[in-house]
Design an enzyme around this catalytic site. Structure first.
Site, PDB file in Angstrom:
ATOM      1  N   ALA A 124      21.237 -41.624  70.367  1.00  0.00           N
ATOM      2  CA  ALA A 124      22.609 -41.138  70.184  1.00  0.00           C
ATOM      3  C   ALA A 124      23.062 -41.307  68.739  1.00  0.00           C
ATOM      4  O   ALA A 124      23.150 -42.422  68.231  1.00  0.00           O
ATOM      5  CB  ALA A 124      23.551 -41.900  71.115  1.00  0.00           C
ATOM      6  N   SER A 177      24.474 -31.358  72.768  1.00  0.00           N
ATOM      7  CA  SER A 177      23.566 -30.985  73.862  1.00  0.00           C
ATOM      8  C   SER A 177      24.398 -30.271  74.925  1.00  0.00           C
ATOM      9  O   SER A 177      25.612 -30.176  74.802  1.00  0.00           O
ATOM     10  CB  SER A 177      22.890 -32.226  74.454  1.00  0.00           C
ATOM     11  OG  SER A 177      23.851 -33.181  74.844  1.00  0.00           O
ATOM     12  N   TYR A 207      17.732 -33.096  71.733  1.00  0.00           N
ATOM     13  CA  TYR A 207      16.433 -32.473  71.484  1.00  0.00           C
ATOM     14  C   TYR A 207      15.262 -33.430  71.742  1.00  0.00           C
ATOM     15  O   TYR A 207      14.468 -33.226  72.664  1.00  0.00           O
ATOM     16  CB  TYR A 207      16.418 -31.948  70.044  1.00  0.00           C
ATOM     17  CG  TYR A 207      15.123 -31.326  69.595  1.00  0.00           C
ATOM     18  CD1 TYR A 207      14.358 -30.521  70.431  1.00  0.00           C
ATOM     19  CD2 TYR A 207      14.667 -31.541  68.287  1.00  0.00           C
ATOM     20  CE1 TYR A 207      13.171 -29.946  69.995  1.00  0.00           C
ATOM     21  CE2 TYR A 207      13.496 -30.959  67.838  1.00  0.00           C
ATOM     22  CZ  TYR A 207      12.753 -30.165  68.688  1.00  0.00           C
ATOM     23  OH  TYR A 207      11.585 -29.605  68.254  1.00  0.00           O
ATOM     24  N   ILE A 208      15.175 -34.490  70.978  1.00  0.00           N
ATOM     25  CA  ILE A 208      14.053 -35.428  71.158  1.00  0.00           C
ATOM     26  C   ILE A 208      14.267 -36.262  72.419  1.00  0.00           C
ATOM     27  O   ILE A 208      13.323 -36.551  73.160  1.00  0.00           O
ATOM     28  CB  ILE A 208      13.902 -36.341  69.925  1.00  0.00           C
ATOM     29  CG1 ILE A 208      13.753 -35.496  68.660  1.00  0.00           C
ATOM     30  CG2 ILE A 208      12.680 -37.254  70.072  1.00  0.00           C
ATOM     31  CD1 ILE A 208      13.862 -36.278  67.370  1.00  0.00           C
ATOM     32  N   LEU A 243      14.836 -26.155  59.401  1.00  0.00           N
ATOM     33  CA  LEU A 243      14.093 -24.931  59.096  1.00  0.00           C
ATOM     34  C   LEU A 243      13.689 -24.145  60.336  1.00  0.00           C
ATOM     35  O   LEU A 243      13.963 -22.941  60.438  1.00  0.00           O
ATOM     36  CB  LEU A 243      12.846 -25.287  58.268  1.00  0.00           C
ATOM     37  CG  LEU A 243      11.847 -24.144  58.033  1.00  0.00           C
ATOM     38  CD1 LEU A 243      12.475 -23.022  57.225  1.00  0.00           C
ATOM     39  CD2 LEU A 243      10.586 -24.676  57.354  1.00  0.00           C
ATOM     40  N   SER A 295      14.334 -42.571  60.864  1.00  0.00           N
ATOM     41  CA  SER A 295      14.014 -41.327  60.164  1.00  0.00           C
ATOM     42  C   SER A 295      13.297 -41.619  58.859  1.00  0.00           C
ATOM     43  O   SER A 295      13.501 -42.671  58.235  1.00  0.00           O
ATOM     44  CB  SER A 295      15.320 -40.577  59.880  1.00  0.00           C
ATOM     45  OG  SER A 295      15.134 -39.568  58.930  1.00  0.00           O
ATOM     46  N   GLU A 343      21.497 -29.555  47.196  1.00  0.00           N
ATOM     47  CA  GLU A 343      21.659 -30.917  46.693  1.00  0.00           C
ATOM     48  C   GLU A 343      21.164 -31.913  47.741  1.00  0.00           C
ATOM     49  O   GLU A 343      21.465 -31.787  48.928  1.00  0.00           O
ATOM     50  CB  GLU A 343      23.137 -31.179  46.395  1.00  0.00           C
ATOM     51  CG  GLU A 343      23.384 -32.524  45.733  1.00  0.00           C
ATOM     52  CD  GLU A 343      24.867 -32.822  45.526  1.00  0.00           C
ATOM     53  OE1 GLU A 343      25.183 -33.932  45.090  1.00  0.00           O
ATOM     54  OE2 GLU A 343      25.695 -31.935  45.831  1.00  0.00           O
ATOM     55  N   LYS A 382      21.046 -44.473  59.244  1.00  0.00           N
ATOM     56  CA  LYS A 382      19.730 -44.850  59.781  1.00  0.00           C
ATOM     57  C   LYS A 382      19.233 -46.133  59.107  1.00  0.00           C
ATOM     58  O   LYS A 382      18.715 -47.044  59.773  1.00  0.00           O
ATOM     59  CB  LYS A 382      18.730 -43.713  59.575  1.00  0.00           C
ATOM     60  CG  LYS A 382      18.975 -42.509  60.471  1.00  0.00           C
ATOM     61  CD  LYS A 382      18.884 -42.866  61.946  1.00  0.00           C
ATOM     62  CE  LYS A 382      19.072 -41.688  62.858  1.00  0.00           C
ATOM     63  NZ  LYS A 382      19.136 -42.066  64.282  1.00  0.00           N
ATOM     64  N   ASP A 403      31.134 -41.133  75.435  1.00  0.00           N
ATOM     65  CA  ASP A 403      30.872 -41.529  74.057  1.00  0.00           C
ATOM     66  C   ASP A 403      30.606 -43.040  74.024  1.00  0.00           C
ATOM     67  O   ASP A 403      31.386 -43.826  74.553  1.00  0.00           O
ATOM     68  CB  ASP A 403      32.122 -41.167  73.238  1.00  0.00           C
ATOM     69  CG  ASP A 403      31.998 -41.481  71.770  1.00  0.00           C
ATOM     70  OD1 ASP A 403      31.220 -42.372  71.409  1.00  0.00           O
ATOM     71  OD2 ASP A 403      32.705 -40.832  70.983  1.00  0.00           O
ATOM     72  N   TYR A 450      24.296 -39.602  56.594  1.00  0.00           N
ATOM     73  CA  TYR A 450      23.454 -39.676  57.795  1.00  0.00           C
ATOM     74  C   TYR A 450      22.278 -40.616  57.553  1.00  0.00           C
ATOM     75  O   TYR A 450      22.003 -41.529  58.350  1.00  0.00           O
ATOM     76  CB  TYR A 450      22.946 -38.289  58.178  1.00  0.00           C
ATOM     77  CG  TYR A 450      21.735 -38.328  59.088  1.00  0.00           C
ATOM     78  CD1 TYR A 450      21.852 -38.686  60.423  1.00  0.00           C
ATOM     79  CD2 TYR A 450      20.454 -38.050  58.589  1.00  0.00           C
ATOM     80  CE1 TYR A 450      20.739 -38.757  61.245  1.00  0.00           C
ATOM     81  CE2 TYR A 450      19.342 -38.119  59.405  1.00  0.00           C
ATOM     82  CZ  TYR A 450      19.490 -38.469  60.730  1.00  0.00           C
ATOM     83  OH  TYR A 450      18.382 -38.556  61.533  1.00  0.00           O
TER      84      TYR A 450
END
Length: 339
Positions: A81, A36, A11-12, A199, A124, A295, A153, A58, A149
């Site tokens: 990635a 993707s 996406y980005i 969202l 992030s 949560e 980061k 990968d 996740y």
């Protein structure tokens, strides 16, 4: 000048690849297509008139990554990635640690061996957790993220801080808030696999009839309308920030650089405000239901991005409504493409 973009069909990543090509960089993409699809490569070419070099593998496969560095004179990397689904990361933490951290380390080992610098890391705002004060600036204390996740980061940032210091490298950490929207051509956008975690794709899929109704997770937060507040930034504005950050690194006279920038609009919007803005921008009704809180979801997060404006000459320029208009055009393109 050749720039490696990992996750460059995501996406980005795909929007950033377009901006890099428009700024006369040669782009080499490595993407395993786990989040993707191959047609994005064709769409990048349609937008820019140039087809990036593409390797489908990968990044944990070190021998293939070495071959890419041997074949090209790479002068920098933008690393997108990563596995990125917050909920899934709690169910499969080892998969997330292996994929997100081993792939990063493999690239950095190539940089070290070949004496390459200029590394940009896709980080992030999750590294801040629920901050005590708003807006969040780069000096806001980091908290342990709620998800595996988010932890990858934060760990990635720590690895890069050590890498920059130990090997005298130029590194930039970009902490983004909530990317939304699609390319104005409607040829690039977010491609969630299965039920969206974010969202806005959920909103567009509901508007398109793919989902019966939107689930809003909690209306009892201490916010103006009871729903959670986030800073929603247009994806193309975000892509332009990556190019600005790359140019700053390439033009730096310093051997060792560690820059950190928040990328956001500086404004928080609630879930209900986003739904209403989408309806207004596209003249579409969104049926929704209120569900219990999820949560790990935080109450409120929005950025202070003054540092990026001051040092990169960058700021977010696209309104929430315009961003949401582009994402609906992308959804319609996807519908036409599958028929």
């Amino acid at each position: 000048m050749s720039i490696l973009v990992t996750g460059g069909l995501g996406y980005i990543g795909s929007h950033t690849v377009v901006e890099l090509i428009n700024n006369n960089f040669e782009v080499i993409i490595v993407d395993d297509l786990s989040n993707s699809e191959k047609f994005i490569l064709n769409n990048i070419e349609e937008i820019t008139g140039k087809r990036p070099i593409f390797y489908p593998f990968d990044l944990t496969r070190k021998e293939l990554l070495t071959q890419v560095f041997e074949a090209h004179n790479i002068e920098g990397c933008i690393n997108f990635a990563a596995f990125k689904a917050v909920g899934e990361s709690m169910e499969k933490p080892l998969d997330y640690y292996e994929n997100n951290l081993f792939s990063l380390i493999n690239i950095l080992q190539e940089f070290r061996k070949r004496n390459i610098s200029n590394f940009i890391f896709s980080s992030s705002c999750t590294v801040y957790g629920q901050a005590d004060e708003m807006p969040i600036d780069e000096n806001t204390p980091l908290k342990e993220p709620e998800s595996s996740y988010g932890k990858t980061k934060q760990m990635g940032e720590e690895i890069l801080k050590d890498f920059s210091k130990a090997y005298q490298k130029r590194v930039t950490l970009l902490r983004y808030f909530n990317p939304i929207g699609a390319h104005p051509s409607a040829l690039l956008g977010e491609l969630p696999s299965g039920i969206p975690n974010n969202l806005v794709p959920y909103v567009t899929q509901t508007a398109a009839g793919i989902r019966e109704k939107l689930s809003i997770w909690g209306d009892d937060y201490p916010t103006e309308d009871g729903t959670a507040v986030r800073d929603y930034i247009y994806v193309l504005d975000l892509a332009k920030a990556h190019v600005a950050a790359l140019k700053k690194l390439l033009n730096s006279q310093e051997e060792t650089v560690l820059d950190i920038y928040n990328l956001g609009t500086g404004k928080g919007s609630s879930v209900l405000e986003v739904v209403k803005a989408f309806e207004l921008a596209n003249d579409v009704a969104i049926p929704y239901q209120i569900c219990p809180r999820r949560e790990g979801d935080i109450t409120i997060a929005y950025a202070n991005a003054d540092k990026a404006e001051k040092e990169l000459g960058w700021k977010s320029e696209t309104t929430l409504e315009e961003s949401l208009r582009t994402t609906w055009e992308w959804q319609k393109y996807l519908k036409e493409r599958t028929h």
